[in-house]
Design a protein around this motif. Structure first.
Motif, PDB file in Angstrom:
ATOM      1  N   GLN A  62       0.832  -1.204   0.000  1.00 53.69           N
ATOM      2  CA  GLN A  62       0.000   0.000   0.000  1.00 53.69           C
ATOM      3  C   GLN A  62       0.869   1.257   0.000  1.00 53.69           C
ATOM      4  N   GLY A  63       0.592   2.139  -0.954  1.00 49.75           N
ATOM      5  CA  GLY A  63       1.293   3.408  -1.045  1.00 49.75           C
ATOM      6  C   GLY A  63       2.591   3.350  -1.828  1.00 49.75           C
ATOM      7  N   ARG A  64       3.013   2.184  -2.237  1.00 50.39           N
ATOM      8  CA  ARG A  64       4.273   2.039  -2.973  1.00 50.39           C
ATOM      9  C   ARG A  64       4.057   1.919  -4.481  1.00 50.39           C
ATOM     10  N   LYS A  65       2.821   1.819  -4.884  1.00 47.41           N
ATOM     11  CA  LYS A  65       2.489   1.614  -6.288  1.00 47.41           C
ATOM     12  C   LYS A  65       1.231   2.414  -6.590  1.00 47.41           C
ATOM     13  N   ASP A  66       1.066   2.810  -7.817  1.00 46.97           N
ATOM     14  CA  ASP A  66      -0.105   3.592  -8.193  1.00 46.97           C
ATOM     15  C   ASP A  66      -1.295   2.671  -8.442  1.00 46.97           C
ATOM     16  N   SER A  67      -1.807   2.071  -7.365  1.00 42.61           N
ATOM     17  CA  SER A  67      -2.999   1.231  -7.477  1.00 42.61           C
ATOM     18  C   SER A  67      -3.722   1.246  -6.130  1.00 42.61           C
ATOM     19  N   ASP A  68      -4.954   0.791  -6.146  1.00 37.67           N
ATOM     20  CA  ASP A  68      -5.772   0.762  -4.930  1.00 37.67           C
ATOM     21  C   ASP A  68      -5.477  -0.504  -4.136  1.00 37.67           C
ATOM     22  N   ASP A  69      -4.289  -0.559  -3.553  1.00 33.09           N
ATOM     23  CA  ASP A  69      -3.909  -1.749  -2.798  1.00 33.09           C
ATOM     24  C   ASP A  69      -4.775  -1.947  -1.563  1.00 33.09           C
ATOM     25  N   ALA A  70      -5.210  -0.871  -0.926  1.00 32.59           N
ATOM     26  CA  ALA A  70      -6.092  -1.000   0.236  1.00 32.59           C
ATOM     27  C   ALA A  70      -7.426  -1.620  -0.188  1.00 32.59           C
ATOM     28  N   GLY A  71      -7.931  -1.225  -1.331  1.00 35.83           N
ATOM     29  CA  GLY A  71      -9.168  -1.804  -1.850  1.00 35.83           C
ATOM     30  C   GLY A  71      -8.999  -3.271  -2.195  1.00 35.83           C
ATOM     31  N   LYS A  72      -7.850  -3.613  -2.779  1.00 37.74           N
ATOM     32  CA  LYS A  72      -7.573  -5.015  -3.101  1.00 37.74           C
ATOM     33  C   LYS A  72      -7.442  -5.841  -1.827  1.00 37.74           C
ATOM     34  N   LEU A  73      -6.784  -5.281  -0.826  1.00 39.63           N
ATOM     35  CA  LEU A  73      -6.658  -5.963   0.470  1.00 39.63           C
ATOM     36  C   LEU A  73      -8.045  -6.265   1.043  1.00 39.63           C
ATOM     37  N   ARG A  74      -8.922  -5.265   1.049  1.00 41.41           N
ATOM     38  CA  ARG A  74     -10.286  -5.464   1.565  1.00 41.41           C
ATOM     39  C   ARG A  74     -11.046  -6.510   0.747  1.00 41.41           C
ATOM     40  N   HIS A  75     -10.804  -6.537  -0.568  1.00 38.90           N
ATOM     41  CA  HIS A  75     -11.471  -7.505  -1.428  1.00 38.90           C
ATOM     42  C   HIS A  75     -11.068  -8.937  -1.052  1.00 38.90           C
ATOM     43  N   TYR A  76      -9.773  -9.159  -0.846  1.00 36.76           N
ATOM     44  CA  TYR A  76      -9.305 -10.485  -0.427  1.00 36.76           C
ATOM     45  C   TYR A  76      -9.783 -10.820   0.986  1.00 36.76           C
ATOM     46  N   GLN A  77      -9.854  -9.833   1.877  1.00 35.81           N
ATOM     47  CA  GLN A  77     -10.397 -10.077   3.212  1.00 35.81           C
ATOM     48  C   GLN A  77     -11.855 -10.506   3.124  1.00 35.81           C
ATOM     49  N   GLN A  78     -12.605  -9.848   2.252  1.00 36.71           N
ATOM     50  CA  GLN A  78     -14.012 -10.202   2.085  1.00 36.71           C
ATOM     51  C   GLN A  78     -14.146 -11.639   1.582  1.00 36.71           C
ATOM     52  N   LYS A  79     -13.348 -12.014   0.599  1.00 43.17           N
ATOM     53  CA  LYS A  79     -13.415 -13.389   0.070  1.00 43.17           C
ATOM     54  C   LYS A  79     -13.071 -14.388   1.176  1.00 43.17           C
ATOM     55  N   LEU A  80     -12.057 -14.071   1.986  1.00 39.97           N
ATOM     56  CA  LEU A  80     -11.671 -14.953   3.085  1.00 39.97           C
ATOM     57  C   LEU A  80     -12.806 -15.081   4.108  1.00 39.97           C
ATOM     58  N   ARG A  81     -13.455 -13.975   4.451  1.00 40.35           N
ATOM     59  CA  ARG A  81     -14.600 -14.032   5.376  1.00 40.35           C
ATOM     60  C   ARG A  81     -15.726 -14.879   4.790  1.00 40.35           C
TER      61      ARG A  81
END
Length: 87
Positions: A62-81
């Motif tokens: 997160q913050g090291r690349k020009d992408s929504d890494d926080a959003g991707k993190l939440r997406h994978y958390q949602q799939k795991l839940r």
């Protein structure tokens, strides 16, 4: 996907992880999403490890690349839940 009730995730006000994509449509445009293939060929433990690994990757990136890494993190958390809600 069908709605669930009770303590299962997601409820009527939420969407399934499979119904969204962060950062484009390249996976959603495929006839089968890559994580569906992975889930079908991996053991449950391996697939959970894949999801957790991506959560760690996106948290650290997160913050090291020009992408929504926080959003991707939440997406994978949602799939795991979602995976854990049906055990």
């Amino acid at each position: 996907m069908a709605e669930t009730t009770g303590d299962q995730f997601p409820n009527e006000d939420e969407v399934w992880a499979d119904d969204i994509q962060v950062g484009g449509t390249h996976y959603k445009d495929m006839p089968v999403q890559p994580w569906d293939v992975m889930q079908s060929v991996m053991s449950h433990t391996e697939f959970v490890g894949f999801l957790k690994g991506n959560i760690i990757k996106y948290a650290m990136r997160q913050g090291r690349k020009d992408s929504d890494d926080a959003g991707k993190l939440r997406h994978y958390q949602q799939k795991l839940r979602e995976i854990y809600s049906f055990e």
